[in-house]
Design a protein around this motif. Structure first.
Motif, short mmCIF file in Angstrom:
data_model
loop_
_atom_site.label_atom_id
_atom_site.label_comp_id
_atom_site.label_asym_id
_atom_site.label_seq_id
_atom_site.Cartn_x
_atom_site.Cartn_y
_atom_site.Cartn_z
N ALA A 420 0.93 -1.25 -0.01
CA ALA A 420 0.05 -0.04 0.05
C ALA A 420 0.80 1.41 0.19
O ALA A 420 0.20 2.43 -0.44
N TYR A 421 2.15 1.24 0.64
CA TYR A 421 2.65 2.42 0.55
C TYR A 421 3.89 2.46 -0.52
O TYR A 421 4.05 3.43 -1.23
N VAL A 422 5.00 1.79 -0.31
CA VAL A 422 6.23 1.82 -0.98
C VAL A 422 5.91 1.69 -2.57
O VAL A 422 6.65 2.45 -3.36
N ASN A 423 4.84 1.14 -3.02
CA ASN A 423 4.68 0.75 -4.28
C ASN A 423 3.66 1.61 -4.88
O ASN A 423 3.00 1.17 -6.00
N ASN A 424 3.45 2.57 -3.95
CA ASN A 424 2.09 3.40 -4.53
C ASN A 424 2.71 4.74 -5.08
O ASN A 424 3.66 5.30 -4.47
N ALA A 425 2.18 4.97 -6.35
CA ALA A 425 2.84 6.17 -7.08
C ALA A 425 2.41 7.29 -6.26
O ALA A 425 2.71 8.66 -6.62
N ALA A 426 1.67 7.30 -5.28
CA ALA A 426 1.36 8.70 -4.32
C ALA A 426 2.39 9.19 -3.84
O ALA A 426 2.24 10.36 -3.33
N ILE A 427 3.42 8.66 -3.43
CA ILE A 427 4.68 8.98 -2.74
C ILE A 427 5.79 8.93 -3.63
O ILE A 427 6.19 7.85 -3.85
N ASN A 428 6.68 9.99 -3.79
CA ASN A 428 7.71 9.78 -4.37
C ASN A 428 8.83 9.74 -3.20
O ASN A 428 9.18 10.52 -2.44
N TRP A 429 9.23 8.37 -2.75
CA TRP A 429 9.80 7.96 -1.83
C TRP A 429 11.51 8.72 -1.73
O TRP A 429 12.21 8.81 -0.86
N SER A 430 11.89 8.86 -3.23
CA SER A 430 13.24 9.50 -3.32
C SER A 430 13.23 10.74 -2.62
O SER A 430 14.49 11.17 -2.25
N SER A 431 12.16 11.41 -2.44
CA SER A 431 12.40 12.72 -1.71
C SER A 431 11.95 12.64 -0.27
O SER A 431 11.95 13.82 0.43
N VAL A 432 11.80 11.55 0.40
CA VAL A 432 11.47 11.30 1.63
C VAL A 432 12.63 10.89 2.42
O VAL A 432 13.34 9.80 2.01
N ARG A 433 13.01 11.65 3.54
CA ARG A 433 14.38 11.25 4.17
C ARG A 433 13.61 11.29 6.02
O ARG A 433 13.91 10.38 6.48
N ASN A 434 12.94 12.34 6.32
CA ASN A 434 12.52 12.30 7.66
C ASN A 434 11.47 12.01 7.91
O ASN A 434 10.39 12.58 7.39
N VAL A 435 10.82 10.93 8.63
CA VAL A 435 9.64 10.14 8.60
C VAL A 435 9.04 10.05 10.13
O VAL A 435 9.98 9.81 11.05
N MET A 436 8.09 10.38 10.48
CA MET A 436 7.39 10.23 11.89
C MET A 436 6.35 9.33 11.67
O MET A 436 5.16 9.56 10.86
N ASP A 437 6.24 8.35 12.61
CA ASP A 437 5.16 7.50 12.69
C ASP A 437 4.29 7.75 13.95
O ASP A 437 4.97 7.71 15.27
N MET A 438 3.22 8.49 14.00
CA MET A 438 2.59 9.02 15.07
C MET A 438 1.73 8.14 16.11
O MET A 438 1.52 8.73 17.19
N ASN A 439 1.91 7.14 15.78
CA ASN A 439 1.18 5.91 16.54
C ASN A 439 2.04 4.50 16.25
O ASN A 439 1.43 3.70 15.76
N ALA A 440 3.26 4.61 16.77
CA ALA A 440 4.02 3.59 16.35
C ALA A 440 3.97 2.05 16.68
O ALA A 440 4.54 1.13 16.09
#
Length: 576
Positions: A420-440
């Motif tokens: 649902a996430y990595v293979n989804n075209a909604a997110i350009n993962w190459s531009s993602v570095r700092n990530v927050m999981d709000m409910n981990a």
């Protein structure tokens, strides 16, 4: 004439098919973002009636008009750290109280403006060495530390050469020296999770990333102007915090190693409470590296501090496992926390005392510092990295149901992130570095992303079961937080925010609008939001995001994807 009914019918079918394709959002195909809000007014968000936004669930109506935060420091506004009215009224500032959280009674709903000339951040790994000056336009540290190679200005960039007060030959030389001094540290295999106290611009943690070490860098806001903001803009894990009168927002026995290079903390102050706090969060058998002048200089002041430190660490049963000076004349001492609790009962006097049941509660949200020794648990050191990521965490409950739940959670997130996430075209993962999981939870989302060039700040909300110790056991980092309040970070510091079924319980305690405003504050322009929740929660959140000019899309009736733009309202009257 006979053909007219056929043509009319065919036209009607094509029209229905077109409408169906444009309105259907429950799809398993990759998503591209779309915008549901149109505005002819570039200054103020319009009143939003969401009759055109329907996902087969309840249609929500909301009216919101946004204003910019104004006043001094509005661009970098942090509500719980910039409550100057309360800070000025403090009765004492002896113990860094001014740097602690003082949240306003009413969560502010103004939006921090962008710095003039703000650009999309420099991508990782280039950002480790250089960032746009206009994104963090703070020159004081450049001048203040110009002889120590921390940070330099070059044309449109701030450059980070990898130096520091204690890193005269660079960070790599310094970390090599530590490992040669004590090979059992074994960066990235035995020692995986590190805390850097008073981190400067976080070069120590940044360079350790190359050795598979994840470092939580922290410092107050702000002794030397924007050092944590520099770190986060560089793509290095960091948070704003201070060892004052309250516990750090970490669990007991979390870190493999804690580091302090001239961090300006008086460890023996107030009966040794600052060092006792490090003892609480340091893993049994873990290391504390202290590189400061009392270790290697002989003037009267340094001698006095060293003797005080000797007495305090001895009373805590810490062992000096190394004390040395490198070729540059910089010295350090390495302490080790006992593995077994038995040694504490063999002390000649119970000073500092052993913490009682009340002090042993593994909670650190607005909890005063203790003046007692936290006993180490009966658990082993985690397996070497990367095996510890997927093996049973030492702090996990011993019953079989807990272990089964942990492994199922790991498998679940591995499949979900891939599908649902990595293979989804909604997110350009190459531009993602700092990530927050709000409910981990157990950190499964972060664990499933370890092969990506990013890091995840795992947040355990204070109103859910405490699993943060498990996250640290896995070789990941995280904090406690109450999402009804502002986070201790600068605006525009995360590239992606993720939450899984956070909002139903949260919105029983506070207004969703306030939470979304905070998410908008900490997410960078161009950054992404991924929310897994019920359609009821998604349909409540979506109009608020649209009023902020975010684009959104819904996937499989349970995932909300959002993307923040560069829109800011015109200058209003709300003040920080």
């Amino acid at each position: 004439m006979r053909k007219l009914p056929c043509i009319f019918t065919l036209t009607l079918l094509l029209l229905c098919l077109t409408i169906l394709l444009f309105t259907k959002t429950n799809t398993s195909s990759p998503l591209l973002f779309y915008s549901d809000v149109q505005t002819s007014n570039p200054i103020t968000a319009p009143s939003l009636q969401t009759g055109a936004v329907s996902d087969g669930a309840t249609i929500v109506s909301v009216t919101l008009n946004w204003e910019l935060c104004t006043g001094w420091g509005a661009v970098d506004y942090i509500p719980c750290l910039d409550n100057f009215k309360v800070i000025r009224a403090l009765k004492t500032r002896r113990h860094m109280e001014r740097g602690e959280r003082h949240c306003p009674e009413q969560s502010p709903r103004c939006l921090p403006p962008l710095p003039k000339g703000y650009k999309v951040p420099v991508p990782w790994p280039k950002s480790k060495d250089m960032i746009w000056y206009d994104n963090v336009p703070h020159p004081k540290l450049v001048e203040y530390k110009k002889d120590q190679n921390w940070v330099k200005k070059s044309d449109d960039y701030l450059i980070f050469p990898g130096g520091g007060t204690q890193f005269k030959e660079g960070v790599n030389h310094y970390t090599d020296f530590i490992e040669k001094t004590l090979p059992v540290i074994e960066w990235g295999r035995h020692v995986r999770v590190v805390l850097d106290v008073g981190c400067g611009v976080a070069s120590f943690g940044g360079y350790l990333l190359d050795r598979n070490v994840i470092t939580m860098s922290f410092a107050p806001k702000d002794e030397h102007e924007a050092q944590i903001q520099f770190a986060l803009e560089r793509g290095i894990p960091a948070t704003l915090s201070v060892i004052g009168t309250q516990r750090l927002t970490f669990p007991d026995n979390a870190y493999d190693l804690i580091h302090c290079a001239r961090c300006r903390v008086h460890w023996d102050a107030d009966g040794g409470k600052p060092l006792l706090e490090l003892n609480r969060i340091l893993r049994p058998g873990g290391f504390f590296i202290w590189s400061a002048t009392p270790v290697y200089r002989d003037d009267d002041r340094d001698k006095h501090v060293w003797k005080s430190m000797e007495a305090l660490t001895r009373s805590m049963c810490w062992d000096v496992v190394a004390k040395t000076v490198d070729s540059t004349g910089i010295g350090l001492v390495i302490y080790r926390k006992p593995i077994s609790f038995v040694r504490y009962f063999k002390r000649k006097e119970n000073k500092p005392p052993i913490c009682g049941p009340k002090d042993r509660k593994n909670s650190s949200w607005y909890v005063p510092l203790s003046s007692c020794v936290t006993l180490p648990p009966r658990s082993s050191w985690p397996l070497p990295w990367p095996n510890r990521l997927t093996s049973k965490p030492p702090s996990l409950a011993t019953n079989p149901e807990a272990e089964e739940m942990f492994y199922k959670d790991t498998i679940h997130w591995s499949a979900l992130v891939s599908d649902a996430y990595v293979n989804n075209a909604a997110i350009n993962w190459s531009s993602v570095r700092n990530v927050m999981d709000m409910n981990a939870g157990y950190g499964g989302f972060a664990a499933a992303l370890t092969d990506q060039l990013l890091w995840v700040m795992n947040v355990i909300p204070v109103h859910v079961p405490d699993t943060l110790s498990v996250i640290f056991d896995r070789g990941l980092i995280g904090i406690y937080h109450d999402w009804c309040e502002s986070l201790n970070t600068y605006p525009r510091t995360y590239d992606l925010l993720h939450s899984s079924f956070l909002f139903e319980n949260l919105t029983q305690r506070c207004d969703m609008i306030d939470v979304v405003v905070e998410m908008d504050r900490i997410l960078r322009p161009g950054g992404y939001l991924v929310v897994q929740d019920t359609m009821e929660m998604i349909n409540k959140m979506r109009p608020i995001l649209h009023s902020l000019h975010w684009s959104t899309a819904v996937h499989k009736d349970q995932f909300l994807f959002g993307k923040k733009g560069f829109w800011r309202p015109g200058r209003g009257s709300s003040k920080s």
